[in-house]
Design an enzyme around this catalytic site. Structure first.
Site, PDB file in Angstrom:
ATOM      1  CG  HIS A  86      -5.158  57.574  20.976  1.00 37.26           C
ATOM      2  ND1 HIS A  86      -5.685  56.104  21.386  1.00 37.26           N
ATOM      3  CD2 HIS A  86      -5.191  57.521  19.765  1.00 37.26           C
ATOM      4  CE1 HIS A  86      -6.083  56.170  19.963  1.00 37.26           C
ATOM      5  NE2 HIS A  86      -5.705  56.711  19.364  1.00 37.26           N
ATOM      6  CE  LYS A  92      -1.870  44.440  20.301  1.00 36.19           C
ATOM      7  NZ  LYS A  92      -2.930  43.975  21.243  1.00 36.19           N
TER       8      LYS A  92
END
Length: 931
Positions: free
Chosen positions: A146, A589
């Site tokens: 990532h 989120k």
């Protein structure tokens, strides 16, 4: 220093040494006056932290603003290298402190095998109960690539050399001359680090990320894994006695997404997955070959002095055929050294395996090459024969050394190294299946069906002997690639072995139908289906639930799936185990940390109850990131905080970004991390062998209310505040993060889309962290606690009891404290200068700052602490130590962002980009868990 414990004093001495040597390097090899600039910025901002002084702040900012891009880049590099040196000192001294405890022979730390097994014994677990528990364990970290891993591999290697040289200073008895030589070696490593560029010139390819993932196995885990088993065996012998009869099975496995995760990464193609699988196989076969050759030099027993077991002698007779048929000769060497003869043949077979893999990696044909070992099971069988034979003639001690370590490696890694998970977004499968139905003459219009009709059509197609007539040339490139991915899975399973792949992860799973679409595509590649023997299935699917809404309806989706006769038949054929993946990042989120954490908790309870009702074994796959806002935090505590009776001996979780370096780059730390995780798994899996007490109903009701209040506060800020996303994009360096060459995956799902749904969870968390706001990890918690408590002292007492008694709530607030400690509102305020409308940005920031102060106040009152992280003073001190250099770095970053964004001349803009990217790298190194 006088009041510090010896380990703390040793750590401070190492940091002082590294800092002094770094200063020498900067003085001799840096730009003119670089060391003076670094020290004045560090000391000046340290004064500001202790006592705000507007005049001093103005002078420091003026000094920063007068520096040219090249000088600023060197200042940033100096700060970044300091963080790397601190990390080495802390990691080394933590390891040495553990070794001192072990040497003292006392009870070890909570989370050690020693403490864990002793507690089991004290609680009355019998050896048989412990054996039953160990037999059902499976510990499965999954490595992912990532865009938060900023450190280059060459730097990791340099830091490793620095670690070893510094360890020698502590552990070896050196005379004055030897000590001076060792100090010179450390100085040389620091000098090399200073002259090594920490920023990548080119964006890494997926193949680079695969190699980076292999580094941790080659340099660390092949050493760490066998030792972890040795430590566990010793702990059991100490607690239960040497003759207790408990055998430790090999239950550690590793997974990977690197080269298999194609969701949102257009650079992961079917050929990329092939490459990853073959690179994995090449590394592990190389490792086995090296160790077999070393064993050949070790096990020099003579048949004139000992008699191998009958089974082993029979195998030597069988080997004669291989020597003659494949090698065209009779064995001449080692005629009276049976183990060396056996190992020579084993090495030859492994060389044959390796030659075939390398030929395929080079794109060549393998016709005519020797076969080598047909499977990892055959290789293991030979190792077992040697071990059992050594024990047979009284040489168990010889069997218990490097040979047993090799057996542990072979049991853990097979010929595949890791279970490579494949991940793709659900809509890609729907697109492919819809297109296939459309291309069939007379076929129904799949997209017009409702969900029930689609399920029926999919089930019929899966059971059909020839569901589709496919002409690939007529398909869209996307559908062709989707079909080829499944074909690669089938081909690589045949080439390397069945365990080469783990799960097929379906991200953004919203309905049961999306799982059956994957099963149909797998059916077309021959991975599952119905034949004369009945159903067969070699593909296991893991639906991924990511948003708050998806987590809330997880039982509805999975319930529908389990009631589908076709899916149930396929599940039974594949072993009757269902894996379900939970996404921590997008849910946080989406709805904030409290709602995310609680919905994840509830989702686990729902899915475990549902699978138990249907008689299905279940494993939860935790999609955790490095930061608290993405499910991160200490592994031991994270496992202990899982819902009661949901971890049934198995835990699978992602290890992402910089976490890989911090946990697995050094074998000493890797052993510790694996031990802490396994001991946590052992503790929470006691539900397998004894009844457990469920969570307190009052606590569950309180968390329901807290989650609702926290989600409301978070959504009000994120979704209902005008200009909030502009604030995020303007007042954080997220645009620089997208340009940093630290990952192959784009930062946005759609490049031109600056919406919350487009930006990935990783840069979302990364951006807030860089600006020292760390908002995703704590926003809404203060409002929730305050709203629940009101002025009722009884409610405060309940919250305090929850923190004291409930591991879930304790871990939640402990992680919150760390995130609040890393946040610095005074520094974050400096980023408001970057806003186009500074007044509106100031209003938004005032709301953030008010919630920050509210959260600090409420958390301290609930935990009963005087200041954040009082219960973890070592970690608090570690974070505080980094502020000496983080404070000036953040101010430098604000200045550089202003220059970069306002510069019209492209040449000058490029000049400011370099220090900007370096500042992002440096702050990431200072904060450690940024993504």
């Amino acid at each position: 220093m006088k009041n510090e414990s010896p380990p703390a004093a040793a750590l401070e001495r190492d940091i002082q040494l590294f800092t002094a040597l770094l200063s020498e390097v900067l003085r001799a090899h840096g730009r003119k006056r670089l060391l003076v600039i670094v020290e004045r910025l560090r000391d000046g901002f340290m004064q500001l932290r202790n006592n705000e002084n507007p005049q001093l702040r103005a002078r420091l900012m003026q000094r920063i603003e007068t520096l040219d891009p090249q000088t600023l880049a060197e200042v940033i590099r100096a700060f970044s290298l300091y963080f790397g040196l601190i990390n080495v000192a802390e990691e080394l001294n933590a390891h040495l402190a553990r070794m001192e405890l072990i040497a003292a022979g006392e009870r070890l730390w909570i989370g050690s095998f020693d403490d864990t097994v002793r507690r089991l014994k004290e609680d009355g677990l019998t050896p048989q109960q412990l054996q039953n528990l160990l037999d059902r364990l499976r510990y499965l970290p999954v490595f992912t690539a990532h865009p938060t891993e900023a450190r280059r591999q060459v730097l990791s290697e340099s830091f490793r050399r620095l670690f070893l040289a510094s360890q020698d200073l502590h552990r070896l008895r050196l005379n004055d001359e030897e000590r001076e030589d060792k100090l010179q070696e450390i100085l040389t490593q620091i000098q090399i680090l200073w002259k090594t560029d920490e920023v990548r010139i080119h964006k890494p390819q997926v193949s680079d990320e695969i190699r980076r993932g292999l580094y941790f196995f080659r340099e660390s885990l092949f050493d760490a894994v066998p030792r972890v088993y040795r430590f566990l065996e010793k702990a059991i012998r100490r607690a239960y006695g040497i003759d207790c009869g408990v055998q430790v099975p090999s239950f550690i496995r590793f997974g990977s997404w690197i080269g298999g995760d194609r969701d949102g990464n257009p650079f992961v193609k079917p050929e990329t997955t092939e490459l990853a699988v073959r690179m994995h196989a090449e590394l592990i076969i190389e490792t086995y070959l090296d160790r077999v050759q070393r064993l050949n030099r070790l096990l020099s027993h003579s048949s004139t002095l000992c008699t191998p077991s009958p089974a082993f002698l029979d195998s030597l007779d069988a080997d004669e055929e291989y020597w003659q048929e494949v090698m065209g000769q009779r064995p001449r060497r080692f005629l009276h050294e049976p183990y060396r003869r056996k190992l020579a043949l084993m090495a030859h077979r492994l060389e044959a395996n390796l030659a075939r893999i390398r030929r395929r990696l080079a794109g060549g044909e393998i016709n005519g090459l020797p076969l080598g070992y047909a499977s990892d099971a055959a290789f293991l069988h030979d190792l077992y024969l040697i071990r059992d034979s050594l024990i047979h003639h009284g040489d168990a001690n010889a069997a218990a050394g490097p040979l047993q370590d090799l057996i542990r490696l072979a049991e853990t890694f097979g010929f595949h190294l890791v279970h490579l998970d494949i991940r793709q977004e659900a809509s890609r499968h729907t697109q492919a299946v819809s297109e296939l139905f459309t291309r069939q003459p007379g076929a129904p219009y799949y997209q017009a069906f409702n969900e029930e009709q689609r399920l029926m059509a999919l089930s019929e197609a899966i059971a059909h002997p020839h569901p589709f007539i496919i002409d690939k040339s007529t398909l869209t490139p996307e559908t062709r690639e989707t079909l080829e991915t499944f074909e690669v899975i089938a081909r690589m399973r045949a080439e390397i072995g069945a365990p080469v792949f783990g799960q097929y992860v379906i991200s953004m799973t919203h309905t049961a139908r999306q799982v059956l679409e994957v099963m149909l595509l797998a059916r077309l590649a021959g991975l599952l289906g119905l034949d004369n023997q009945g159903w067969f299935c070699t593909l296991q699917v893991s639906p991924l639930f990511e948003t708050i809404q998806d987590l809330e309806r997880i039982d509805q989706v999975m319930g529908t799936l389990f009631q589908d006769p076709t899916y149930r038949a396929l599940l039974r054929a594949s072993g009757n185990q269902q894996e379900v993946m939970l996404g921590y990042s997008d849910s946080c989120k989406d709805g904030g940390i409290l709602a995310s954490s609680w919905r994840l908790f509830e989702a686990q309870k729902k899915i475990m109850a549902l699978t138990e009702e249907h008689g299905i074994n279940c494993r939860i796959f935790h999609g955790r990131g490095g930061t608290v806002g993405r499910g991160g935090g200490p592994t031991h505590e994270a496992i202990l905080s899982q819902p009661v009776d949901t971890v049934h001996g198995q835990i699978k979780f992602t290890e992402q970004g910089e976490v890989l370096s911090y946990r697995y780059a050094n074998p000493e730390t890797a052993r510790y991390e694996l031990t802490m995780g396994i001991s946590g798994l052992t503790k929470v899996s006691r539900c397998l062998i004894e009844p457990v007490r469920p969570e307190h109903p009052d606590y569950l009701a309180i968390m329901d209310e807290l989650a609702r209040l926290g989600e409301t506060a978070y959504r009000t800020l994120i979704y209902e505040t005008p200009g909030f996303l502009d604030f995020f994009y303007e007042c954080t360096p997220v645009d620089g993060i997208a340009l940093l060459n630290i990952g192959s995956r784009p930062a946005h799902r759609q490049r031109a889309d600056r919406s919350l749904t487009s930006i990935r969870a990783i840069p979302w968390v990364f951006g807030w962290g860089q600006a020292r706001i760390t908002l995703p990890a704590w926003y809404g918690i203060g409002s929730a606690l305050e709203g629940y408590r009101s002025d009722d002292p009884e409610r405060l007492a309940k919250l305090q009891a929850m923190y004291r008694d409930w591991p879930y709530f304790r871990a939640l607030l402990s992680n919150t404290q760390m995130s609040l400690f890393k946040a610095e509102m005074g520094i974050s305020r400096q980023y408001l200068k970057l806003a186009e409308e500074e007044g509106r940005a100031a209003e938004i920031f005032a709301r953030i700052e008010a919630e920050y102060r509210r959260t600090v106040k409420q958390v301290l009152e609930v935990t009963g602490l005087e200041s954040l992280m009082d219960e973890t003073p070592d970690l608090r001190h570690s974070l505080a130590r980094r502020n000496l250099y983080l404070d000036p770095l953040n101010h430098i970053q604000v200045t550089v962002l202003q220059r970069y964004r306002s510069e019209q001349d492209k040449t000058w803009q490029e000049a400011w980009l370099d220090p900007l990217l370096r500042s992002i790298n440096a702050i990431a190194a200072g904060l450690r868990n940024t993504g």
